[in-house]
Enzyme design. Sequence first.
Site, mmCIF file in Angstrom:
data_model
loop_
_atom_site.group_PDB
_atom_site.id
_atom_site.type_symbol
_atom_site.label_atom_id
_atom_site.label_comp_id
_atom_site.label_asym_id
_atom_site.label_seq_id
_atom_site.Cartn_x
_atom_site.Cartn_y
_atom_site.Cartn_z
ATOM 1 N N TYR A 143 0.780 -1.048 -0.066
ATOM 2 C CA TYR A 143 0.143 0.444 -0.032
ATOM 3 C C TYR A 143 0.989 1.413 -0.139
ATOM 4 O O TYR A 143 1.705 1.599 1.150
ATOM 5 C CB TYR A 143 -1.054 0.031 1.359
ATOM 6 C CG TYR A 143 -2.037 0.858 1.262
ATOM 7 C CD1 TYR A 143 -2.880 0.973 0.468
ATOM 8 C CD2 TYR A 143 -1.784 2.524 1.974
ATOM 9 C CE1 TYR A 143 -3.858 2.299 -0.165
ATOM 10 C CE2 TYR A 143 -2.884 3.145 1.634
ATOM 11 C CZ TYR A 143 -3.658 2.781 1.342
ATOM 12 O OH TYR A 143 -4.771 4.444 1.532
ATOM 13 N N SER A 152 1.234 11.759 6.890
ATOM 14 C CA SER A 152 -0.326 11.624 6.930
ATOM 15 C C SER A 152 -1.239 12.572 6.056
ATOM 16 O O SER A 152 -2.261 12.671 6.281
ATOM 17 C CB SER A 152 -1.321 11.223 8.423
ATOM 18 O OG SER A 152 -0.131 12.159 9.181
ATOM 19 N N GLY A 185 6.038 -0.943 3.478
ATOM 20 C CA GLY A 185 6.058 -1.914 3.601
ATOM 21 C C GLY A 185 6.745 -2.983 2.133
ATOM 22 O O GLY A 185 4.792 -2.973 1.528
ATOM 23 N N ARG A 339 4.813 -1.718 40.047
ATOM 24 C CA ARG A 339 5.202 -1.432 38.420
ATOM 25 C C ARG A 339 4.791 -2.466 37.241
ATOM 26 O O ARG A 339 4.031 -2.731 36.547
ATOM 27 C CB ARG A 339 7.073 -1.650 37.764
ATOM 28 C CG ARG A 339 7.056 0.026 38.512
ATOM 29 C CD ARG A 339 8.343 0.022 38.069
ATOM 30 N NE ARG A 339 9.093 -0.505 39.032
ATOM 31 C CZ ARG A 339 11.097 -1.093 38.394
ATOM 32 N NH1 ARG A 339 11.539 -0.773 38.223
ATOM 33 N NH2 ARG A 339 11.674 -1.752 39.550
ATOM 34 N N GLY A 407 20.011 -5.569 35.550
ATOM 35 C CA GLY A 407 20.726 -5.847 34.473
ATOM 36 C C GLY A 407 20.233 -6.825 33.328
ATOM 37 O O GLY A 407 20.528 -6.117 32.018
ATOM 38 N N GLU A 430 -0.175 4.331 10.965
ATOM 39 C CA GLU A 430 -2.372 4.641 11.556
ATOM 40 C C GLU A 430 -2.220 5.673 11.827
ATOM 41 O O GLU A 430 -3.140 5.815 13.007
ATOM 42 C CB GLU A 430 -2.443 3.598 12.035
ATOM 43 C CG GLU A 430 -2.335 2.430 11.196
ATOM 44 C CD GLU A 430 -2.055 2.084 10.035
ATOM 45 O OE1 GLU A 430 -3.371 3.022 9.300
ATOM 46 O OE2 GLU A 430 -1.506 1.805 9.249
ATOM 47 N N ASP A 432 -0.358 9.306 13.685
ATOM 48 C CA ASP A 432 0.231 9.713 14.618
ATOM 49 C C ASP A 432 -0.716 10.826 16.011
ATOM 50 O O ASP A 432 -0.954 11.107 15.770
ATOM 51 C CB ASP A 432 1.727 11.149 14.135
ATOM 52 C CG ASP A 432 2.276 11.570 15.319
ATOM 53 O OD1 ASP A 432 3.728 11.163 15.355
ATOM 54 O OD2 ASP A 432 2.386 12.121 16.439
#
Lengths: 677, 677
Positions: A143, A152, A185, A339, A407, A430, A432
Amino acid sequence: MSATHDASTQNGIDMANARRTTSVDISSICHLLHNGRTQWETRERIVAILSSDPVFDKSQRHYQSRAERYTRAVAMMNRIYELQVIHNWSQHEVGVALFNIDESLPISLHNIAFQPPVMSQGSPELILEYGPLVANRGIMGCYMQTELGHGSNVSCLETTATYIPETKEFEIHSPTLSSTKWWIGSLAKTSTHGVVQAKLILGGVDHGPHLFFVQLRSLENHKNMPGIVIGGIGPKALGGFAANDHGFARFDHVRIPKIQMLSKFAQVTDDGKYVQPPHAKLSYGGMLYIRSTMVGSNGWAMAKAATVAIRYATVRRQGEKGPDGLERQIITYPSVHIRLLPILSHAYVYIQLGKVLTRLFDAMSSRLQQKDTSLLPEMHAITSGLKITVTTTCIQDIETARRSMGGHGFSAFSGLGSLYADQLPTVTFEGDNFVLNKQVIRAAQKSYTNILKSKDVFNLSSSNAYLRLLVGEHSMPSLPSDSEWQNPATAVLLLEWRAALLVRELAQHVDDLDASATQRTAGAVTEAFIAARVMEMIKELPVVIGDKQRNVKILEKLYLMYLLTTLETGVVDLLSFGVFGVAKGKGDVTRSLRLTIKNLCLELLPEAIGLTDAFGYTDWELDSALGIYDGKVYEQLWRRAHSEPINDAEMSAVYEESIKPILRRGQQQAADMRAKL
Amino acid sequence: MSATHDASTQNGIDMANARRTTSVDISSICHLLHNGRTQWETRERIVAILSSDPVFDKSQRHYQSRAERYTRAVAMMNRIYELQVIHNWSQHEVGVALFNIDESLPISLHNIAFQPPVMSQGSPELILEYGPLVANRGIMGCYMQTELGHGSNVSCLETTATYIPETKEFEIHSPTLSSTKWWIGSLAKTSTHGVVQAKLILGGVDHGPHLFFVQLRSLENHKNMPGIVIGGIGPKALGGFAANDHGFARFDHVRIPKIQMLSKFAQVTDDGKYVQPPHAKLSYGGMLYIRSTMVGSNGWAMAKAATVAIRYATVRRQGEKGPDGLERQIITYPSVHIRLLPILSHAYVYIQLGKVLTRLFDAMSSRLQQKDTSLLPEMHAITSGLKITVTTTCIQDIETARRSMGGHGFSAFSGLGSLYADQLPTVTFEGDNFVLNKQVIRAAQKSYTNILKSKDVFNLSSSNAYLRLLVGEHSMPSLPSDSEWQNPATAVLLLEWRAALLVRELAQHVDDLDASATQRTAGAVTEAFIAARVMEMIKELPVVIGDKQRNVKILEKLYLMYLLTTLETGVVDLLSFGVFGVAKGKGDVTRSLRLTIKNLCLELLPEAIGLTDAFGYTDWELDSALGIYDGKVYEQLWRRAHSEPINDAEMSAVYEESIKPILRRGQQQAADMRAKL
């Protein structure tokens, strides 16, 4: 020196203990996530085939050059379609294989971005001629929208498609360097055809961007077609998308027959007259489809990150020693689990939300088939907002998970580095995320203006439900009590108030916005939408989970975790509007919220391994030394280090050429120095 | 098709215009940043030499394998020391070369982590024997602390150094898999020696970790010494630190002479008695040195990110069309410049703060020489906090800058991908940021307790100055007026209040902290410290800048930007404590702060290119198609794409092996499908 010892044994013991502690029924949750037992078994069967096939071996990926990564990718593509024949896979099963392969293959552009516009926007004649080839990959396509100078903002694309009535052809042309198609792509090496977006020129008049079906390479020998220059645009940042051959192309007055304009909607007559499409937005479905699938796929990426990091944190012992004389498992530290558990909750919410989006998209799609675009604006607003929130959160979560592993998290063998690199462009492509914020705001403002006029709170769409709070007599909530925080409805209502207040504020200052207003408000609007969906998920739990009461209870807590941590991040906005009526000089008013989260973490902690196991990832899929199922992470790191090619090579040339000269020079200088003493 | 056209010409015009708009005197700011004209000229001279030498060519880096990156790195190392001889470079000049080479070379471990402990902690005998070799790189070394199972918690390291009185030797041994030394930079291929951290065992008694000087490889042929197994640990996440040969090592009862214990402080007598060091912390200097240098080096990394992204945003035109008929330069969008200008302010602040740290470190160091450790605790608290804040911010800023560049930001040619990957481990190494938070909090709590007792606000150290607000009668500030926001002292005081209130809250709930309290409070304490230093920088401006009034004015604004955006991020804490006394139901109380930032952006915008030019980066240093000095980014991308090796290769094997089979199979299936119709 043996390769086994206490720490490795302990790794296994810790993981086994964690699995024993889990009280949820893993397989029923697994089936829930995978849309039922049948779909889960399909995936399991396909992953078993892929993981035992040497074409899909991942062990050399970290050492391969770009060209080698691409070569491996096309071999995988070919193998998948061989396997389709061998195992008689359906299209759905091929899709499952492609989704679980842990590599973005060039063929995905054919499937997601080439085939859909050709099939849905091509004329009957074009589909008659090329449809079967497209559907079976007898040709492979890409595409071709973005250009070197334009992303865009398609209205400014420079590529032209000029109609030549004499020959009933279009002439595709790249007039400038910046009009070179770029970032396409599958273009550099793979595609034989492309859908080219170009300005339609009729009799010297520019009718704006339209789509054209263009052959790029010979089907005989794969050489470029005359007048087309094609190449690769170079590697991507951080080694992301390494297997995909993103390319550029320039067209030098390339002629294509008139039938190759995708002309189901807008058309050109033989003599070069423009025929308006019945509705300007009928072709928007494809973009919304891609955005809507991103919700679930990002959820599964977060699920990977959560699985790897939670497993490692379960077996990694470091720091303070506990009563058993061993160092503590790092997942027991609040700074670690605060987290990781929110990431787990994000994965669950987005995977489930992905299914909601699929239902919404299907509903819109069948209306679009009837040329009814009434659901488009709502779907556009929802998918824009979700695209921003989900991709931003996903990237952040993968990196948070990686950092939690200290680490060893910086080793390529952690697996989260490549996951991060491959997910990273989702925040940009698609639409920003920063540009999309404006779309979300535009929709919200429109709805706000409408509701102020109509006062009709009964017909608000799901994305606008929060606006009801601005109509009539709604008193702002006060600071919830500890027990109120336990009720998910509390957080949902607060997140809706946040959206409502920010939208009203934005509308009041629309001519003098501060620089982050758009971004903050768009985020709040989307989070209010998600929160309401999470409330629905919680209500549905007893239905979808059936008689597994324990599962219901734990998933409720996980969803509550989602709501409360989202609120914690957004609490600044509530405070800015004085929602909690904070008294000056008292303690931290957010403490009760934060303590609730802390305690929720402790309740969820024993279930963390079970809730990650429920995603169903195999070791082959995770490809992570630190996320290994049996927990024996040190053995894995040790084993994988020995696959490093620089360990095989004698590298004696390097020593002779560079290291030895440094040492000899230094030894001479040292001798000279001594001589002077 | 020519490679030049309007967009490229416009690129150049836009950049030239931006340079003309700049009103600051660039070279005097450049000299300020570089510690004066002389140092700037030194750097300029050295960079000119490096950039014209083919050994330092960067054009193939993105395509090189790990082994090739390493091979290039050691060639660069050798060349730098050749150049030292040729140009008679001082140690300082070699340091300048290494800092500006844009690659973390294995030799950096020798210089930063091996040579300092050997020279400062080795016995006079050891230094006599090895000092000249170490100083001249007649041997090359590494610092071997972390193990497969242990990172920063050195008290649990497993490697042993057992003293054998009979032979006056130590026996270095790796008893387990998890005791394997791991993540050791420069070990896998480069180093001949290492400083090994191992538990000192005397007569069966463990005296905890000590340092030992161990030969790893033969100086004749670079082969491993007997009893030592060495290898590479594999690649790093995201391709970071690709040129460095991080390795592992296992020791099988390796004997070293007693003199090779680094025994300036702690010692062992010939008969195996332990001699306590005079002060346990005399050896901490090295760690504090590394952390203190990270402030400035991270500032320079942010400077790179700011330079690249601001240049690109200046020439990139996209979106709305302006009065000139061209699309707007993206830097004019608030959503872009609100992201980039704070990065610019961070770079300036951290570069200048790095110099403050150097002065503080030198002061502490000269006291340490006198065995006076009185400045250690303060320096430890400051460097711990700064290490966290600076590295976290730097990584975030590089990625923010990369994302601001949209699609092309994801090209490896943007240059910010590799910068990110190389900076990323700074959040983990030299003390994981989450673990270090606790050190900051411990120091803050101790000071808080002390001041509550002593009420002595006159002898507060600079890192504790904010605690004065908790003693005596200080009334909390109110919401500043628009003009008060313009005064940097306003933000500094608010940031100090934030730290003070959070520390007091933490002290009051120390037995029941929420999960993020440590992290939030540590950040606030450090930001209060930095804010006070920024206030000093502002006051010093007229002195250091001299008669350039325009420079003073602009830098004041840039520093104010730093303070206000830091406050904006932390404003949630002030609101949580009710500092602004927000009235329920009124508008957003943070609006005046946010509008001040917005307007400050607009004032700084015309100076952005000048302020980035002042960093003095050459195109060779930035290695970025998007950060090119002349602004011609599209030409750069086009040119660099042609260096991509997959464009040279015919890749016909790939076509024959994988692409053609897919196409032929698909063509057959399409034909079968048609036949059935």
